[in-house]
Design a protein around this motif. Structure first.
Motif, short mmCIF file in Angstrom:
data_model
loop_
_atom_site.label_atom_id
_atom_site.label_comp_id
_atom_site.label_asym_id
_atom_site.label_seq_id
_atom_site.Cartn_x
_atom_site.Cartn_y
_atom_site.Cartn_z
N LEU A 92 -2.69 -9.18 3.09
CA LEU A 92 -3.22 -9.94 1.96
C LEU A 92 -2.10 -10.71 1.26
O LEU A 92 -2.27 -11.88 0.92
CB LEU A 92 -3.92 -9.01 0.98
CG LEU A 92 -4.50 -9.68 -0.27
CD1 LEU A 92 -5.53 -10.73 0.10
CD2 LEU A 92 -5.08 -8.62 -1.20
N ALA A 93 -0.96 -10.07 1.07
CA ALA A 93 0.18 -10.73 0.44
C ALA A 93 0.62 -11.94 1.25
O ALA A 93 0.80 -13.04 0.70
CB ALA A 93 1.33 -9.74 0.25
N TYR A 151 7.87 -4.69 2.27
CA TYR A 151 7.01 -3.86 3.10
C TYR A 151 7.72 -3.20 4.28
O TYR A 151 7.33 -2.13 4.71
CB TYR A 151 5.82 -4.67 3.62
CG TYR A 151 4.75 -4.86 2.57
CD1 TYR A 151 3.90 -3.82 2.22
CD2 TYR A 151 4.61 -6.07 1.92
CE1 TYR A 151 2.92 -3.99 1.24
CE2 TYR A 151 3.63 -6.25 0.95
CZ TYR A 151 2.80 -5.21 0.61
OH TYR A 151 1.84 -5.37 -0.35
N TYR A 152 8.75 -3.86 4.81
CA TYR A 152 9.38 -3.36 6.04
C TYR A 152 10.85 -3.01 5.87
O TYR A 152 11.49 -2.54 6.81
CB TYR A 152 9.21 -4.37 7.17
CG TYR A 152 7.77 -4.73 7.41
CD1 TYR A 152 6.86 -3.80 7.91
CD2 TYR A 152 7.30 -5.99 7.11
CE1 TYR A 152 5.53 -4.11 8.12
CE2 TYR A 152 5.97 -6.33 7.32
CZ TYR A 152 5.10 -5.39 7.81
OH TYR A 152 3.77 -5.70 8.01
N GLY A 153 11.41 -3.31 4.70
CA GLY A 153 12.80 -2.97 4.44
C GLY A 153 13.80 -3.92 5.08
O GLY A 153 15.00 -3.67 5.03
N GLU A 154 13.30 -5.01 5.67
CA GLU A 154 14.19 -6.00 6.30
C GLU A 154 13.45 -7.32 6.41
O GLU A 154 12.22 -7.37 6.35
CB GLU A 154 14.64 -5.54 7.68
CG GLU A 154 13.51 -5.32 8.65
CD GLU A 154 13.97 -4.70 9.98
OE1 GLU A 154 15.12 -4.27 10.07
OE2 GLU A 154 13.15 -4.67 10.89
N MET A 183 -7.59 -3.48 6.33
CA MET A 183 -6.65 -4.56 6.06
C MET A 183 -5.52 -4.02 5.20
O MET A 183 -5.75 -3.42 4.16
CB MET A 183 -7.36 -5.71 5.34
CG MET A 183 -6.41 -6.77 4.84
SD MET A 183 -7.18 -8.19 4.08
CE MET A 183 -7.72 -7.52 2.56
N GLY A 184 -4.31 -4.24 5.64
CA GLY A 184 -3.16 -3.80 4.89
C GLY A 184 -2.85 -4.74 3.74
O GLY A 184 -3.13 -5.94 3.81
N SER A 185 -2.28 -4.19 2.69
CA SER A 185 -1.93 -5.03 1.54
C SER A 185 -0.88 -6.08 1.89
O SER A 185 -0.85 -7.15 1.30
CB SER A 185 -1.47 -4.16 0.37
OG SER A 185 -0.32 -3.42 0.72
N GLU A 186 -0.05 -5.77 2.89
CA GLU A 186 0.95 -6.77 3.30
C GLU A 186 0.28 -8.00 3.91
O GLU A 186 0.73 -9.13 3.71
CB GLU A 186 2.01 -6.19 4.24
CG GLU A 186 1.54 -5.88 5.65
CD GLU A 186 0.94 -4.50 5.82
OE1 GLU A 186 0.76 -4.11 6.98
OE2 GLU A 186 0.65 -3.81 4.83
#
Length: 136
Positions: free
Chosen positions: A6-7, A67-70, A1-4
């Motif tokens: 969870l966020a 997380y993605y810059g956009e 699971m990515g932290s993004e």
């Protein structure tokens, strides 16, 4: 699971509970019987919930930016839905705040109209959220 993930999930929880309080609080103040003796308490809850909606909505965009810059690439339908949702949120926040600052001496009909309007703004925001989610 990515932290993004969870966020996003934690932000969504705040967002969902905010929506529940907005619509539920406004309806509960009026139905099945008006509980206007508690109107100011409900208005405070609704004001805080609209604030949570505005905050969590912004956090969705900031999380994507982090997380993605956009920010997400939205379709024209999603952009329109987002505009409707933001307008409803700001209007609901301002209406609740106005009622709390000026509505203490309002007659029963004015208070009931205020809570009907708050419920309607909540329903508009929830409807726009569905379009924003599925037309992104």
């Amino acid at each position: 699971m990515g932290s993004e993930n969870l966020a996003y999930a934690l932000i969504q929880v705040l967002h969902n509970f905010g929506a529940t309080v907005i619509v539920g609080g406004a309806i509960f103040a009026l139905w099945p019987v008006p509980r206007l003796e508690y109107a100011r308490t409900y208005a405070w809850l609704i004001l805080i919930a609209w604030g949570a909606q505005i905050l969590s909505g912004g956090l969705f965009g900031l999380t994507s930016l982090y997380y993605y810059g956009e920010t997400p690439d939205l379709s024209s339908v999603a952009i329109a839905a987002l505009a409707v949702k933001v307008t409803a949120a700001i209007s609901g926040f301002l209406l609740a705040a106005f009622y709390l600052s000026r509505g203490k001496g309002w007659d029963r009909g004015s208070v009931m109209r205020t809570f009907r309007s708050l419920a309607a703004l909540g329903a508009v925001a929830l409807t726009a959220a569905a379009f924003l989610r599925w037309f992104s």
